[in-house]
Structures are given as C-alpha cells and as structure tokens.
Design an enzyme around this catalytic site. Structure first.
Site, mmCIF file in Angstrom:
data_model
loop_
_atom_site.group_PDB
_atom_site.id
_atom_site.type_symbol
_atom_site.label_atom_id
_atom_site.label_comp_id
_atom_site.label_asym_id
_atom_site.label_seq_id
_atom_site.Cartn_x
_atom_site.Cartn_y
_atom_site.Cartn_z
ATOM 1 N N SER A 15 -20.522 -6.534 23.573
ATOM 2 C CA SER A 15 -19.849 -6.890 24.818
ATOM 3 C C SER A 15 -19.638 -8.401 24.926
ATOM 4 C CB SER A 15 -20.636 -6.376 26.034
ATOM 5 O OG SER A 15 -19.800 -6.323 27.167
ATOM 6 N N LYS A 37 -12.869 -4.104 28.011
ATOM 7 C CA LYS A 37 -12.781 -4.416 26.587
ATOM 8 C C LYS A 37 -12.232 -3.250 25.755
ATOM 9 C CE LYS A 37 -16.441 -7.962 26.491
ATOM 10 N NZ LYS A 37 -16.856 -8.012 27.900
ATOM 11 N N SER A 44 -16.999 -4.916 31.938
ATOM 12 C CA SER A 44 -16.696 -4.975 30.502
ATOM 13 C C SER A 44 -16.059 -3.730 29.905
ATOM 14 C CB SER A 44 -17.953 -5.320 29.703
ATOM 15 O OG SER A 44 -18.058 -6.715 29.563
#
Length: 449
Positions: A287, A110, A107
C-alpha cells in the site's frame, strides 16, 4: 524504456523514482507492511476466483443476513457502512448497500491505479537508471525507478542502496579506464510536469505518508528506511549518495546541480529495476502511496496524457471509462487514495475488478493475482488467518483515520466466486476499530455453501 523477460516474480523493488532503501509509505493507520512477498503457487481458491469459477449460487438473502450485523453496528456507532457484493459468474448484485453513493475510499483506490498502469505499461518492462559522462561531468539519469533496499526485492534484480552502489562502482571503473580521476555530478531533477508532491496532503496533515514523484530518489525519498518523513529534494539526496559512492571507488566527486545530460553524453553504466509488474504488485501488497502515484504518472506518460496529478487522474478515469467501468461519482485528487477529498463508489471498485477479470489485456488481467492474499501476504498478512478465509480472500485494504475499506475477490465454501467492495466511514475517526466488522462479513461470505 528497456525491456527484458519477466524472471522470478518476487514482488519487487518499488518503483518509480529510484528508491534505494526499504519500504512503503502506507496509509495513515494502516498495519505495518510485511516483508516483500514472493510469488509462490497460488492457492486453489484464489486461482478459481481469478478465473471466475462457477460453484453453488449464493442467495442474496444470505448475504443480506450477514450484512445486517454491519448495518446495526453502524447505526449504533454513528458511522456509515457501504458495500457491494456481485456474483463473479453472472454479475448479479447480491448486496447493494449505498453502492452507488460516493465515499472516501482510502487505499482501495490503488486497485484503479494498478488497472490503469497494467493497461498502459508493459508488465515485463523495466526502468533504467544510467550514469552518463560528458565534459568532466557525470550525469545521474533516471527513468523513474524506485529501488528498494536489500532483501526487499527480486534477487535477480539490482536493488536498493546496493543498486546505486553498483552503478557508482561501474561508472568509476569506466571513468578510471578513461584516465578520469575526478568529476562533477549532476542529476536529472524532474521527470513529470507540475508539483511533485500534492499540496492537499500537507493541508490535510498526511503529507508525511508520501514522497515526491520524479526521476530519482532513495527509498522513495525517505529520510531513513521505513520513516514517514521525506526529503524535500529526493533527487538531490540520491546524487549526494551517488557522489559519495564514486569517491569510495576512487573517483573524486563534486556535487553539481540538477541538469539534463547533453546530447552525445557517453553511457558509463546502468542498472535496471525489477519488472513493472513486480513493482505494481509490490505497491498493492505494501500500500505504498509514492509508488502508486509514481506509476499513475508513468501510465499517463505512456498514454500521452499530462503528467501532472490532475492529468494522471484524468488518464485513470478515461482508462476506466474505456473498459466499461462505472465512474459516476468518481472524483480523485491523487491515485493513491491518500487524500480525504477522494471520492468513488463501490460500483467503481467492483467494476474495475470485474473488468480486470474479463480483460483482453493480459497485463490488466494480472490485477486480481497481484492483490494481497489473506493471512499470507502484504497488508492482509495478519488478517483472515483462519480457514476457510486464509489463502482465499484476495483484497486491497484501505485505511485512513476515518475510513476502513476492502475491495477484492473471494471464493465461497460452495465454490462460487464473489467480487466484494465494502467500507465504513466514521466521522469520529474510529474506523480502524470498525475494521473487524468488514473482516467478519467477508469471513461469513467465504463460509457460505
């Protein structure tokens, strides 16, 4: 898209598909998301980090000494550790541990998505969900807002199931004012091109960690708040809830089908999301995979790029390249980092943070401020809870079964800003147990004078 001023910044209703419920589809193995954070005064350390403060220079040998523990544990445990530490003031590389080798990022991807979205979209803009009427049919039309549940977003914004109920109540009042007591409900079935849910996720058995990107959904398409299961047709589910709300407000409603509103359809009522900047910040703190890919699609649309997963990734890469961010080895299937086929380097992760810190685009500069704060907010709420790291480290977490990663900024005890991207990859899928090594390394960096 309609615009309004950016009011109280409370990490807000999440984003892009009209979500109406609660919470985030976090990565597999990621810690449970904390309540939506409010935008309080920034810690002094974080403020200095975003500004690229000076302070005492850091020795590369000191950083290497801290990394040695990580490297030895990786060798003993049979997993790979990688990282890059850069002086925020000078750009000097203080640690290069396979920094130019592409790894599965999870993640932390991101951060690239947020930079892309903040570059192409107006952080103060909002997304509108509208009820239109023509010829006996109410059309539920969405721009891609994902509204979160009550208590999860900015108190000044219409949000959650309450937002959808408000829209239905206003629409019913307008219909009854026109003498209309019954109507058919149609809805906007698509907003983007191509598949709404990446097939590779299902093949990797992680498809239950993300919903479909599109025009309308309730709680990002989840079957219930906070669930890791999603409706196959989230727009249909939103229309069902909207129709039931019309009924409860005195207008009989029959469910129709996915259809675009005809030209000339009259607007009955509308509700707006929290700002895009708030939603992006919420995505980073929680997230949320669905929100990340939704915003990547919205950014692609704003850049006149194809609004497919491949087109959104292509727009992300071109955005990074234009900003001078190294993209060697970058190969993504999505913008959320959910796919284990995603690859990028520590140089890309550090590069995007440094590009944000020096950007002439005010929206892009918000990326650092929007990252979770150690021990205080988002997925870092239960990490780095002791001084001097608490309220200092600002970073995006990454977590898959075989991957743990961190990418962000911190300020040393000597007042020096460091930009850091680190990670471990464990073929035996024990990465979560190795996450403490990354935390200890960053705590060591913070303690440097």
């Amino acid at each position: 898209m309609r615009r309004r001023s950016n009011t109280a910044i409370v990490c807000a209703s999440a984003l892009a598909v009209m979500t109406v419920g609660c919470l985030a589809a976090c990565d597999p193995q990621a810690p449970e998301a904390a309540p939506a954070p409010t935008m309080s005064a920034r810690p002094a350390q974080a403020a200095q980090a975003a500004a690229g403060g000076q302070g005492n220079p850091v020795s590369a040998s000191d950083v290497a000494g801290l990394w040695e523990e990580v490297q030895q544990s990786a060798a003993a445990g049979g997993f790979t550790a990688w990282g890059l530490v850069v002086d925020g003031a000078t750009g000097e590389e203080l640690l290069d541990a396979a920094a130019g080798t592409a790894h599965t990022p999870a993640s932390v991807t991101k951060t690239l998505t947020a930079f892309t979205a903040l570059t192409h979209l107006d952080p103060s803009a909002t997304l509108t969900t509208t009820a239109l009427y023509s010829g006996g049919t109410v059309y539920l039309d969405g721009e891609g807002d994902l509204l979160l549940g009550e208590g999860e977003s900015d108190a000044s914004a219409i949000n959650g199931r309450a937002g959808l109920a408000t829209l239905a109540a206003r629409a019913a009042e307008a219909l009854k004012g026109q003498g209309v007591s019954s109507a058919r409900v149609d809805w906007r079935g698509s907003l983007f091109e191509g598949e709404a849910h990446l097939g590779a996720w299902d093949a990797q058995e992680v498809g239950n960690y993300a919903g479909a990107v599109g025009a309308i959904a309730i709680d990002a398409g989840r079957t219930e708040p906070q669930a890791n299961s999603f409706h196959q047709d989230p727009a249909l589910r939103a229309a069902e809830v909207f129709a039931a709300a019309l009924e409860s407000n005195g207008v009989a409603a029959d469910l129709g089908s996915a259809a675009a509103a005809p030209q000339g359809a009259a607007s009955l009522a509308s509700v707006e999301s929290a700002t895009m900047g708030q939603q992006i910040r919420w995505m980073l703190h929680h997230s949320d995979n669905t929100v990340a890919d939704q915003y990547c699609h919205l950014a692609a649309a704003a850049a006149s790029a194809p609004t497919t997963f491949a087109g959104s990734v292509g727009n992300l890469v071109s955005t990074l390249t234009s900003a001078g961010v190294p993209t060697d080895g970058l190969n993504l299937e999505d913008c959320s980092g959910l796919s284990s086929n995603d690859r990028l380097t520590a140089r890309t992760l550090v590069g995007v943070l440094r590009a944000a810190m020096s950007s002439s685009n005010a929206g892009a500069r918000d990326l650092i401020e929007s990252l979770p704060w150690a021990g205080l907010q988002g997925t870092l709420t239960t990490r780095f809870t002791d001084p001097p790291a608490v309220g200092n480290v600002q970073a995006k977490t990454g977590s898959l079964a075989a991957v743990a990663s961190l990418s962000g900024v911190l300020t040393t005890q000597g007042g020096r800003t460091l930009v850091v991207a680190v990670g471990v990859q464990d073929p035996a899928e024990r990465a979560v147990s190795a996450r403490g090594l990354l935390d200890s390394f960053e705590e060591g960096l913070v303690s440097l004078n």
